[in-house]
Design a protein around this motif. Sequence first.
Motif, PDB file in Angstrom:
ATOM      1  N   PRO A 107     -10.435  13.303  -2.868  1.00  0.00           N
ATOM      2  CA  PRO A 107     -11.263  11.967  -2.986  1.00  0.00           C
ATOM      3  C   PRO A 107      -9.916  11.500  -1.777  1.00  0.00           C
ATOM      4  O   PRO A 107      -8.596  11.466  -2.391  1.00  0.00           O
ATOM      5  CB  PRO A 107     -11.211  12.201  -4.589  1.00  0.00           C
ATOM      6  N   ALA A 108     -10.867  10.157  -2.250  1.00  0.00           N
ATOM      7  CA  ALA A 108     -10.343   9.085  -1.400  1.00  0.00           C
ATOM      8  C   ALA A 108      -9.044   8.603  -2.793  1.00  0.00           C
ATOM      9  O   ALA A 108      -9.128   8.909  -3.736  1.00  0.00           O
ATOM     10  CB  ALA A 108     -10.649   7.586  -1.556  1.00  0.00           C
ATOM     11  N   LEU A 109      -7.453   7.970  -2.124  1.00  0.00           N
ATOM     12  CA  LEU A 109      -6.497   7.719  -2.776  1.00  0.00           C
ATOM     13  C   LEU A 109      -6.661   6.940  -4.806  1.00  0.00           C
ATOM     14  O   LEU A 109      -5.864   7.351  -4.940  1.00  0.00           O
ATOM     15  CB  LEU A 109      -5.095   7.864  -2.261  1.00  0.00           C
ATOM     16  N   VAL A 110      -7.121   6.401  -4.138  1.00  0.00           N
ATOM     17  CA  VAL A 110      -6.950   5.011  -5.598  1.00  0.00           C
ATOM     18  C   VAL A 110      -8.275   5.390  -6.357  1.00  0.00           C
ATOM     19  O   VAL A 110      -8.617   4.936  -7.276  1.00  0.00           O
ATOM     20  CB  VAL A 110      -6.919   3.729  -5.271  1.00  0.00           C
TER      21      VAL A 110
ATOM     22  N   CYS B 146       0.985  -1.203  -0.170  1.00  0.00           N
ATOM     23  CA  CYS B 146      -0.019  -0.299  -0.102  1.00  0.00           C
ATOM     24  C   CYS B 146       1.250   1.205   0.361  1.00  0.00           C
ATOM     25  O   CYS B 146       1.364   1.681   0.910  1.00  0.00           O
ATOM     26  CB  CYS B 146      -1.044   0.223   1.050  1.00  0.00           C
ATOM     27  N   TYR B 147       0.968   1.929  -1.020  1.00  0.00           N
ATOM     28  CA  TYR B 147       2.276   2.962  -1.410  1.00  0.00           C
ATOM     29  C   TYR B 147       1.517   4.152  -0.603  1.00  0.00           C
ATOM     30  O   TYR B 147       0.357   4.158  -1.298  1.00  0.00           O
ATOM     31  CB  TYR B 147       2.935   3.173  -2.433  1.00  0.00           C
ATOM     32  N   ASN B 148       2.746   5.483  -0.054  1.00  0.00           N
ATOM     33  CA  ASN B 148       1.572   6.484   0.343  1.00  0.00           C
ATOM     34  C   ASN B 148       1.262   7.222  -0.872  1.00  0.00           C
ATOM     35  O   ASN B 148       1.739   7.122  -2.153  1.00  0.00           O
ATOM     36  CB  ASN B 148       2.069   6.575   1.692  1.00  0.00           C
ATOM     37  N   ALA B 149       1.491   8.384  -0.274  1.00  0.00           N
ATOM     38  CA  ALA B 149       1.296   9.129  -1.255  1.00  0.00           C
ATOM     39  C   ALA B 149       2.257   9.757  -1.449  1.00  0.00           C
ATOM     40  O   ALA B 149       2.250   9.622  -3.463  1.00  0.00           O
ATOM     41  CB  ALA B 149       0.586  10.824   0.017  1.00  0.00           C
TER      42      ALA B 149
ATOM     43  N   HIS C 167       2.124  13.404   4.920  1.00  0.00           N
ATOM     44  CA  HIS C 167       3.611  13.033   5.188  1.00  0.00           C
ATOM     45  C   HIS C 167       4.297  13.721   4.757  1.00  0.00           C
ATOM     46  O   HIS C 167       4.148  15.169   3.959  1.00  0.00           O
ATOM     47  CB  HIS C 167       3.527  11.210   3.816  1.00  0.00           C
ATOM     48  N   ALA C 168       5.402  13.674   5.292  1.00  0.00           N
ATOM     49  CA  ALA C 168       6.540  14.630   4.735  1.00  0.00           C
ATOM     50  C   ALA C 168       7.484  13.786   3.939  1.00  0.00           C
ATOM     51  O   ALA C 168       7.635  12.424   3.923  1.00  0.00           O
ATOM     52  CB  ALA C 168       7.299  15.214   6.317  1.00  0.00           C
ATOM     53  N   PHE C 169       8.047  14.395   2.996  1.00  0.00           N
ATOM     54  CA  PHE C 169       8.777  14.292   2.338  1.00  0.00           C
ATOM     55  C   PHE C 169      10.195  15.302   1.820  1.00  0.00           C
ATOM     56  O   PHE C 169       9.956  15.869   1.120  1.00  0.00           O
ATOM     57  CB  PHE C 169       7.754  13.636   0.668  1.00  0.00           C
ATOM     58  N   ASN C 170      10.774  14.906   1.343  1.00  0.00           N
ATOM     59  CA  ASN C 170      11.719  15.718   1.031  1.00  0.00           C
ATOM     60  C   ASN C 170      12.597  15.284  -0.829  1.00  0.00           C
ATOM     61  O   ASN C 170      13.521  16.172  -0.959  1.00  0.00           O
ATOM     62  CB  ASN C 170      13.452  15.218   2.081  1.00  0.00           C
ATOM     63  N   GLY C 171      12.382  14.694  -1.119  1.00  0.00           N
ATOM     64  CA  GLY C 171      12.589  14.231  -2.337  1.00  0.00           C
ATOM     65  C   GLY C 171      11.774  14.507  -4.115  1.00  0.00           C
ATOM     66  O   GLY C 171      11.038  15.234  -3.309  1.00  0.00           O
ATOM     67  N   THR C 172      11.752  13.870  -5.216  1.00  0.00           N
ATOM     68  CA  THR C 172      11.376  14.749  -6.176  1.00  0.00           C
ATOM     69  C   THR C 172      10.535  13.053  -6.764  1.00  0.00           C
ATOM     70  O   THR C 172      11.060  12.331  -6.049  1.00  0.00           O
ATOM     71  CB  THR C 172      11.935  15.548  -6.597  1.00  0.00           C
ATOM     72  N   ASN C 173      10.132  13.770  -7.601  1.00  0.00           N
ATOM     73  CA  ASN C 173       8.803  12.817  -8.352  1.00  0.00           C
ATOM     74  C   ASN C 173      10.814  11.562  -8.998  1.00  0.00           C
ATOM     75  O   ASN C 173      10.397  11.273 -10.111  1.00  0.00           O
ATOM     76  CB  ASN C 173       8.246  12.933  -9.501  1.00  0.00           C
TER      77      ASN C 173
END
Length: 114
Positions: A39-42, A7-10, A86-92
């Motif tokens: 909306p719900a993620l999926v 279940c991958y996060n955002a 979620h916190a995230f410091n990367g890019t796509n």
Amino acid sequence: CCSTPRCYNAPQQWELGWTGLIEQVTDMTPGKWKRWDIPALVTDRNALVRITPNWGSGGSWFLSYRLPVGWDSGLSTSLTGLLHVHAFNGTNVQLDMTELITMVYPSRNYTIPW
């Protein structure tokens, strides 16, 4: 190979190109409230809000709403029906670790710490 569902996060779904953004926010004023209908993620191709304040020191917060449907059907009930921050410091294109900051019930307020 693993046979357990993932279940991958955002931020991970955004990195993979599976889910797009409803809005990319960079000009938030500290202390000012903003409301989104997420909306719900999926259930929608664009179901994420990414907040990257132009006054911050880097990094982003991702907002997503999770329900036990589709590839999220394996989520624990303690994780569903909630807004995930979620916190995230990367890019796509630059992989990085994600951190679940909090989960909030819909229509509740939460102040994201910087």
